[in-house]
Design a protein around this motif. Structure first.
Motif, PDB file in Angstrom:
ATOM      1  N   LYS A  13       0.709  -1.199   0.073  1.00 17.08           N
ATOM      2  CA  LYS A  13      -0.092   0.008   0.094  1.00 17.08           C
ATOM      3  C   LYS A  13       0.883   1.306  -0.016  1.00 17.08           C
ATOM      4  N   ASP A  14       1.951   1.321   0.756  1.00 19.71           N
ATOM      5  CA  ASP A  14       2.912   2.473   1.020  1.00 19.71           C
ATOM      6  C   ASP A  14       3.526   2.601  -0.645  1.00 19.71           C
ATOM      7  N   LYS A  15       3.670   1.535  -1.340  1.00 16.87           N
ATOM      8  CA  LYS A  15       4.570   1.547  -2.477  1.00 16.87           C
ATOM      9  C   LYS A  15       3.376   2.227  -3.605  1.00 16.87           C
ATOM     10  N   GLU A  16       2.083   1.853  -3.485  1.00 18.26           N
ATOM     11  CA  GLU A  16       1.064   2.394  -4.210  1.00 18.26           C
ATOM     12  C   GLU A  16       0.704   3.899  -4.071  1.00 18.26           C
ATOM     13  N   ASP A  17       0.808   4.083  -2.740  1.00 22.62           N
ATOM     14  CA  ASP A  17       0.520   5.582  -2.318  1.00 22.62           C
ATOM     15  C   ASP A  17       1.880   6.327  -3.052  1.00 22.62           C
ATOM     16  N   ARG A  18       3.064   6.092  -2.797  1.00 21.86           N
ATOM     17  CA  ARG A  18       4.086   6.648  -3.300  1.00 21.86           C
ATOM     18  C   ARG A  18       4.038   6.855  -4.910  1.00 21.86           C
ATOM     19  N   GLN A  19       3.704   5.881  -5.526  1.00 25.04           N
ATOM     20  CA  GLN A  19       3.334   5.978  -6.974  1.00 25.04           C
ATOM     21  C   GLN A  19       2.320   6.957  -7.385  1.00 25.04           C
ATOM     22  N   ARG A  20       1.194   6.961  -6.552  1.00 21.99           N
ATOM     23  CA  ARG A  20      -0.060   7.832  -6.850  1.00 21.99           C
ATOM     24  C   ARG A  20       0.515   9.345  -6.693  1.00 21.99           C
ATOM     25  N   GLU A  21       1.283   9.299  -5.424  1.00 25.79           N
ATOM     26  CA  GLU A  21       1.786  10.869  -5.277  1.00 25.79           C
ATOM     27  C   GLU A  21       2.649  11.438  -6.161  1.00 25.79           C
ATOM     28  N   LYS A  22       3.471  10.432  -6.791  1.00 26.29           N
ATOM     29  CA  LYS A  22       4.534  10.843  -7.886  1.00 26.29           C
ATOM     30  C   LYS A  22       3.683  11.178  -9.142  1.00 26.29           C
ATOM     31  N   GLU A  23       2.733  10.332  -9.397  1.00 23.08           N
ATOM     32  CA  GLU A  23       1.822  10.602 -10.511  1.00 23.08           C
ATOM     33  C   GLU A  23       1.325  11.925 -10.444  1.00 23.08           C
ATOM     34  N   GLN A  25       2.262  14.498  -8.446  1.00 18.27           N
ATOM     35  CA  GLN A  25       3.116  15.694  -8.564  1.00 18.27           C
ATOM     36  C   GLN A  25       3.528  15.863 -10.144  1.00 18.27           C
ATOM     37  N   ALA A  26       3.639  14.870 -10.987  1.00 13.04           N
ATOM     38  CA  ALA A  26       3.959  15.255 -12.411  1.00 13.04           C
ATOM     39  C   ALA A  26       2.927  15.796 -13.142  1.00 13.04           C
ATOM     40  N   LYS A  27       1.634  15.723 -12.655  1.00 12.05           N
ATOM     41  CA  LYS A  27       0.583  16.505 -13.212  1.00 12.05           C
ATOM     42  C   LYS A  27       0.541  18.071 -12.841  1.00 12.05           C
ATOM     43  N   LEU A  28       1.145  18.446 -11.855  1.00 13.87           N
ATOM     44  CA  LEU A  28       1.328  19.747 -11.420  1.00 13.87           C
ATOM     45  C   LEU A  28       2.200  20.430 -12.306  1.00 13.87           C
ATOM     46  N   PRO A  29       2.048  21.785 -12.638  1.00  9.67           N
ATOM     47  CA  PRO A  29       2.766  22.855 -13.449  1.00  9.67           C
ATOM     48  C   PRO A  29       4.007  23.469 -12.883  1.00  9.67           C
ATOM     49  N   TYR A  30       4.372  22.687 -11.705  1.00 16.15           N
ATOM     50  CA  TYR A  30       5.498  23.039 -10.483  1.00 16.15           C
ATOM     51  C   TYR A  30       5.717  21.924  -9.769  1.00 16.15           C
ATOM     52  N   LYS A  31       7.150  22.114  -9.436  1.00 14.47           N
ATOM     53  CA  LYS A  31       7.649  20.909  -8.397  1.00 14.47           C
ATOM     54  C   LYS A  31       7.691  21.614  -7.045  1.00 14.47           C
ATOM     55  N   TRP A  32       7.567  20.955  -5.769  1.00 12.75           N
ATOM     56  CA  TRP A  32       7.461  21.500  -4.582  1.00 12.75           C
ATOM     57  C   TRP A  32       8.006  20.475  -3.570  1.00 12.75           C
ATOM     58  N   ARG A  33       8.710  21.195  -2.668  1.00 11.78           N
ATOM     59  CA  ARG A  33       9.264  20.446  -1.639  1.00 11.78           C
ATOM     60  C   ARG A  33       9.355  21.231  -0.372  1.00 11.78           C
ATOM     61  N   GLN A  34       9.047  20.570   0.858  1.00 10.50           N
ATOM     62  CA  GLN A  34       9.194  21.210   1.934  1.00 10.50           C
ATOM     63  C   GLN A  34      10.008  20.916   3.032  1.00 10.50           C
ATOM     64  N   GLN A  35      10.309  21.665   4.088  1.00 12.87           N
ATOM     65  CA  GLN A  35      11.115  21.351   5.326  1.00 12.87           C
ATOM     66  C   GLN A  35       9.921  21.794   6.491  1.00 12.87           C
ATOM     67  N   ILE A  36      10.041  21.376   7.670  1.00 11.90           N
ATOM     68  CA  ILE A  36       9.086  21.710   8.843  1.00 11.90           C
ATOM     69  C   ILE A  36       9.006  23.060   8.701  1.00 11.90           C
ATOM     70  N   SER A  37       9.848  24.032   8.255  1.00 13.36           N
ATOM     71  CA  SER A  37       9.648  25.384   8.684  1.00 13.36           C
ATOM     72  C   SER A  37       9.111  26.316   7.560  1.00 13.36           C
ATOM     73  N   ASP A  38       9.361  25.573   6.166  1.00 15.00           N
ATOM     74  CA  ASP A  38       9.264  26.465   5.194  1.00 15.00           C
ATOM     75  C   ASP A  38       9.159  25.540   3.905  1.00 15.00           C
ATOM     76  N   ASN A 119      -6.814  24.123  -3.287  1.00 19.87           N
ATOM     77  CA  ASN A 119      -7.512  23.471  -4.569  1.00 19.87           C
ATOM     78  C   ASN A 119      -6.495  22.725  -5.481  1.00 19.87           C
ATOM     79  N   ALA A 120      -5.310  22.357  -5.136  1.00 20.80           N
ATOM     80  CA  ALA A 120      -4.291  21.544  -5.863  1.00 20.80           C
ATOM     81  C   ALA A 120      -4.911  19.949  -5.866  1.00 20.80           C
ATOM     82  N   PRO A 121      -4.682  19.501  -6.882  1.00 19.36           N
ATOM     83  CA  PRO A 121      -5.091  18.049  -6.835  1.00 19.36           C
ATOM     84  C   PRO A 121      -4.381  17.226  -6.112  1.00 19.36           C
TER      85      PRO A 121
END
Length: 191
Positions: A13-23, A25-38, A119-121
């Motif tokens: 399930k974790d592997k499927e979730d990671r794959q779904r999240e990756k897919e 993320q690829a649909k978005l017109p941007y890439k994003w990453r976070q730290q706990i503070s920003d 409103n992000a997918p």
């Protein structure tokens, strides 16, 4: 009666979730990453664009990024509040072309975001985030003081000594006793 998933079922399930999240993320017109503070957002843009060609509105609870005369790239309420005065955007040229880069400083520095805007997918399972190790020096003064006090109190409890609050109460009682030798404190109890 429902049974808990087995380790192999959880792993699948974790592997499927990671794959779904990756897919997602690829649909978005941007890439994003976070730290706990920003969090940071990178948007690939046409190489002929200049800073003056963009509309970038960063408020406490909303983000809008758009090339003038075009549909917004990002436009919506932020998942959580940020500090606009500490947030920035730049237009950078790198090996893969131009990028509009945004840096958003979170108001709550103890909260992971599931998405940039509500409103992000894209939905990130924040319970699976493995935070990086942080150092006391990374914390602001007030938070650092609280953490140091908690660490001190924990060490004191482990060796059977009073915590900082208990010591403070004891010191106050001793001072009061010294100021009032006429009073009997033989039945005084600390709570």
């Amino acid at each position: 009666m429902s049974s808990s998933p087995t380790p192999s079922e959880r792993e699948r399930k974790d592997k499927e979730d990671r794959q779904r999240e990756k897919e997602e993320q690829a649909k978005l017109p941007y890439k994003w990453r976070q730290q706990i503070s920003d969090l940071d957002i990178d948007i690939p843009v046409a190489s002929n664009l200049k800073g003056k060609d963009f509309i970038v509105e960063i408020t406490k609870s909303k983000l809008k990024v758009q090339v003038k005369g075009q549909e917004p790239i990002i436009d919506g309420p932020l998942s959580h509040e940020i500090k606009p005065s500490e947030s920035t955007w730049t237009l950078e040229t790198g090996p893969s072309g131009k990028e509009l880069s945004l840096h958003l400083d979170k108001s709550n520095k103890q909260q992971w975001w599931a998405s940039v805007t509500t409103n992000a997918p894209y939905f990130l399972d924040t319970s699976k985030i493995q935070p990086e190790n942080s150092k006391l020096s990374d914390l602001d003064g007030e938070t650092r003081g609280m953490v140091e006090k908690m660490m001190y109190d924990q060490r004191q409890k482990e060796v059977g000594k009073p915590t900082s609050d208990e010591q403070k109460k004891f010191d106050m009682l001793e001072k009061f006793k010294a100021q009032h030798p006429e009073m009997d404190f033989s039945n005084a109890k600390m709570s």
